[in-house]
Write an enzyme that holds these catalytic residues in place. Structure first.
Site, PDB file in Angstrom:
ATOM      1  N   SER A 119       0.762  -1.320   0.150  1.00  0.00           N
ATOM      2  CA  SER A 119      -0.053   0.198  -0.005  1.00  0.00           C
ATOM      3  C   SER A 119       0.951   1.397  -0.028  1.00  0.00           C
ATOM      4  CB  SER A 119      -0.830  -0.100   1.267  1.00  0.00           C
ATOM      5  OG  SER A 119      -0.267  -0.293   2.435  1.00  0.00           O
ATOM      6  N   GLU A 138       1.329   5.538   0.928  1.00  0.00           N
ATOM      7  CA  GLU A 138       0.686   6.693   1.596  1.00  0.00           C
ATOM      8  C   GLU A 138       1.331   7.973   0.757  1.00  0.00           C
ATOM      9  OE1 GLU A 138       0.992   6.575   5.933  1.00  0.00           O
ATOM     10  OE2 GLU A 138       1.699   8.550   5.841  1.00  0.00           O
ATOM     11  N   ASP A 180      -1.190  14.546  16.434  1.00  0.00           N
ATOM     12  CA  ASP A 180      -0.015  15.310  17.224  1.00  0.00           C
ATOM     13  C   ASP A 180      -0.607  16.315  17.985  1.00  0.00           C
ATOM     14  OD1 ASP A 180       2.027  13.446  16.849  1.00  0.00           O
ATOM     15  OD2 ASP A 180       2.430  14.450  14.784  1.00  0.00           O
ATOM     16  N   PHE A 229      12.291  13.768  10.942  1.00  0.00           N
ATOM     17  CA  PHE A 229      11.169  12.969  11.212  1.00  0.00           C
ATOM     18  C   PHE A 229      11.297  12.133  12.223  1.00  0.00           C
ATOM     19  CE2 PHE A 229       9.582  13.037   6.423  1.00  0.00           C
ATOM     20  CZ  PHE A 229       9.341  14.112   6.650  1.00  0.00           C
ATOM     21  N   HIS A 263       3.488  -1.238   3.691  1.00  0.00           N
ATOM     22  CA  HIS A 263       3.023   0.127   3.392  1.00  0.00           C
ATOM     23  C   HIS A 263       4.169   1.045   3.336  1.00  0.00           C
ATOM     24  CE1 HIS A 263       0.219   3.180   3.839  1.00  0.00           C
ATOM     25  NE2 HIS A 263       0.704   4.024   4.718  1.00  0.00           N
TER      26      HIS A 263
HETATM   27  P1  FAD Z   1      -2.820   6.936  19.893  1.00  0.00           P
HETATM   28  O1  FAD Z   1      -2.317   5.597  19.523  1.00  0.00           O
HETATM   29  O2  FAD Z   1      -4.064   7.237  20.409  1.00  0.00           O
HETATM   30  O3  FAD Z   1      -1.784   7.414  20.963  1.00  0.00           O
HETATM   31  C1  FAD Z   1      -0.335   7.223  20.876  1.00  0.00           C
HETATM   32  C2  FAD Z   1       0.156   6.925  22.146  1.00  0.00           C
HETATM   33  O4  FAD Z   1       0.106   7.878  23.236  1.00  0.00           O
HETATM   34  C3  FAD Z   1      -0.450   5.587  22.815  1.00  0.00           C
HETATM   35  O5  FAD Z   1       0.020   4.275  22.405  1.00  0.00           O
HETATM   36  C4  FAD Z   1      -0.308   5.989  24.226  1.00  0.00           C
HETATM   37  O6  FAD Z   1       0.981   5.314  24.655  1.00  0.00           O
HETATM   38  C5  FAD Z   1      -0.061   7.368  24.269  1.00  0.00           C
HETATM   39  N1  FAD Z   1      -1.239   7.760  24.793  1.00  0.00           N
HETATM   40  C6  FAD Z   1      -2.422   8.684  24.035  1.00  0.00           C
HETATM   41  N2  FAD Z   1      -3.412   8.881  24.793  1.00  0.00           N
HETATM   42  C7  FAD Z   1      -3.198   8.455  25.813  1.00  0.00           C
HETATM   43  C8  FAD Z   1      -4.140   8.108  27.078  1.00  0.00           C
HETATM   44  N3  FAD Z   1      -5.366   8.799  27.086  1.00  0.00           N
HETATM   45  N4  FAD Z   1      -3.611   7.611  27.965  1.00  0.00           N
HETATM   46  C9  FAD Z   1      -2.664   6.790  27.990  1.00  0.00           C
HETATM   47  N5  FAD Z   1      -1.927   6.902  27.073  1.00  0.00           N
HETATM   48  C10 FAD Z   1      -2.062   7.473  26.138  1.00  0.00           C
HETATM   49  N6  FAD Z   1      -0.768  12.382  11.948  1.00  0.00           N
HETATM   50  C11 FAD Z   1      -1.427  13.244  11.582  1.00  0.00           C
HETATM   51  O7  FAD Z   1      -1.559  14.406  11.955  1.00  0.00           O
HETATM   52  N7  FAD Z   1      -1.929  12.875  10.231  1.00  0.00           N
HETATM   53  C12 FAD Z   1      -1.794  11.911   9.760  1.00  0.00           C
HETATM   54  O8  FAD Z   1      -2.281  11.664   8.392  1.00  0.00           O
HETATM   55  C13 FAD Z   1      -1.026  10.852  10.428  1.00  0.00           C
HETATM   56  N8  FAD Z   1      -0.943   9.444   9.693  1.00  0.00           N
HETATM   57  C14 FAD Z   1      -0.261   8.591  10.386  1.00  0.00           C
HETATM   58  C15 FAD Z   1       0.033   7.320   9.858  1.00  0.00           C
HETATM   59  C16 FAD Z   1       0.621   6.329  10.566  1.00  0.00           C
HETATM   60  C17 FAD Z   1       0.659   4.991   9.956  1.00  0.00           C
HETATM   61  C18 FAD Z   1       1.207   6.756  11.704  1.00  0.00           C
HETATM   62  C19 FAD Z   1       2.127   5.620  12.402  1.00  0.00           C
HETATM   63  C20 FAD Z   1       1.296   8.027  11.988  1.00  0.00           C
HETATM   64  C21 FAD Z   1       0.313   8.923  11.683  1.00  0.00           C
HETATM   65  N9  FAD Z   1       0.555  10.269  12.042  1.00  0.00           N
HETATM   66  C22 FAD Z   1      -0.409  11.024  11.408  1.00  0.00           C
HETATM   67  C23 FAD Z   1       0.847  10.549  13.354  1.00  0.00           C
HETATM   68  C24 FAD Z   1      -0.098  10.528  14.732  1.00  0.00           C
HETATM   69  O9  FAD Z   1      -0.794  11.251  14.540  1.00  0.00           O
HETATM   70  C25 FAD Z   1       0.841  10.793  15.982  1.00  0.00           C
HETATM   71  O10 FAD Z   1       1.885   9.769  16.250  1.00  0.00           O
HETATM   72  C26 FAD Z   1       0.065  10.946  17.125  1.00  0.00           C
HETATM   73  O11 FAD Z   1       1.043  11.671  18.080  1.00  0.00           O
HETATM   74  C27 FAD Z   1      -0.529   9.785  17.854  1.00  0.00           C
HETATM   75  O12 FAD Z   1      -1.674   9.210  17.054  1.00  0.00           O
HETATM   76  P2  FAD Z   1      -2.176   7.779  17.162  1.00  0.00           P
HETATM   77  O13 FAD Z   1      -3.372   7.706  16.603  1.00  0.00           O
HETATM   78  O14 FAD Z   1      -1.127   6.890  17.165  1.00  0.00           O
HETATM   79  O15 FAD Z   1      -2.228   8.015  18.811  1.00  0.00           O
END
Ligand code: FAD
Length: 306
Positions: free
Chosen positions: A21, A23, A115, A225, A275
């Protein structure tokens, strides 16, 4: 290694068993749009499982992400996956985006927390009436329609996470909420990835964990990054790009070799799905896919070159 990740022979790879895939990020200018589109057209014949389009930090690309996804749907036969984050939007606004994706025919969303709006290392917050966590976002998306939902995973743990175990617990919650695949942050040490998958399986998470591979177009950029997202840069990687700052041609060849080596080693370890973070450029990703035996869908598949 978990039994669900069986070993396959390294070379020749069985190209039909490999799935990729790609991105992309939504372009800011017309010139960038042209580059993106050329890349999409170049990579499309490799028949990716899906192509994903990122969502800018703080929701800054909402319109452009939507336009890019829409264009992919209208003008190609590719299956787009739209990234979506919780940042800076009320639930209603996020839901409207999801409804709209549903209406235009998008079936796959990559659900992310996003983020911290004030930059890495600062406290995460979002709109008080917004989805507060990625788990809530996954649930919200699935309340609207039975989308395929992918989420992020971190072989070296997320920088905000106190430990790998905590991070895996978060992944478990996202999967519990209905995510059916995790795509990893990029990494360069395959042992780290393999150990991570073992721990994920031991935690009872059984969805596919697709490794995110970043071809190193620019070592400086990837190092930047990496610093932000908590991925490590092994000394051997820095050494490979040493002295090539002004030598784009050699850099390109080294980058293809490095990424192909990483992917081939993962194939050796039984991984079949990859990916690629394309940075909107097709050249390196196309070359790497060729090296692992993938050929344009119209051509007969050939054996990978040893
Ligand atoms: P989560 O999985 O919700 O949290 C990440 C980690 O933070 C958790 O594993 C946990 O350890 C800790 N954490 C968070 N909240 C809590 C809580 N309430 N309690 C305890 N621990 C917590 N960013 C963008 O802005 N746009 C994008 O399109 C984008 N695409 C991405 C694609 C991929 C494949 C990846 C790997 C990252 C991408 N990101 C993107 C970055 C991502 O948004 C950041 O890494 C962000 O900081 C965390 O998002 P997440 O969904 O992984 O968070």
């Amino acid at each position: 290694m978990n039994a669900s990740v069986e070993r396959v022979s390294r070379l020749p790879a069985a190209p039909s068993r490999l799935r990729v895939s790609f991105e992309f990020f939504p372009p800011k200018t017309e010139a960038m749009e042209e580059t993106l589109w050329r890349s999409v057209q170049r990579l499309a014949p490799l028949a990716p499982s899906f192509v994903s389009v990122t969502y800018g930090a703080g929701g800054s690309t909402r319109e452009r992400t939507h336009q890019t996804v829409n264009r992919i749907l209208r003008e190609t036969s590719l299956r787009p996956a739209a990234h979506l984050t919780c940042v800076a939007a009320e639930r209603g606004e996020v839901d409207a985006v999801v409804e709209d994706y549903k209406a235009i025919g998008v079936r796959h969303i990559v659900a992310l927390r996003g983020d911290p709006p004030d930059g890495p290392g600062t406290r995460f917050y979002t709109h008080p009436h917004g989805y507060q966590t990625s788990v809530e976002l996954v649930e919200g998306i699935l309340r609207i329609a039975p989308f395929e939902v992918s989420v992020a995973a971190y072989p070296e743990k997320h920088p905000e996470s106190p430990s790998v175990a905590d991070d895996i617990e978060m992944l478990k919650r996202k999967v519990g909420a209905g995510a059916s695949r995790a795509i990893t942050q990029f990494f360069f040490d395959n042992d780290t990835f393999e150990r991570y998958v073992e721990k994920v399986r031991a935690a009872g998470i059984d969805v596919p964990i697709t490794p995110g591979i970043i071809p190193v177009h620019s070592f400086k950029q990837v190092a930047r990054f990496a610093e932000r997202c908590g991925a490590s840069i092994p000394a051997w990687l820095a050494a490979r790009f040493e002295g090539l700052e002004e030598d784009a041609e050699t850099r390109q060849l080294v980058a293809a070799a490095v990424a192909a080596e990483q992917v081939l080693d993962l194939i050796d370890r039984g991984i079949t799905d990859f990916h690629f973070y394309t940075m909107n450029r097709a050249d390196l990703v196309y070359a790497i896919c060729h090296l692992i035996g993938m050929r344009p869908a119209t051509a007969a598949p050939k054996e990978a070159v040893a």
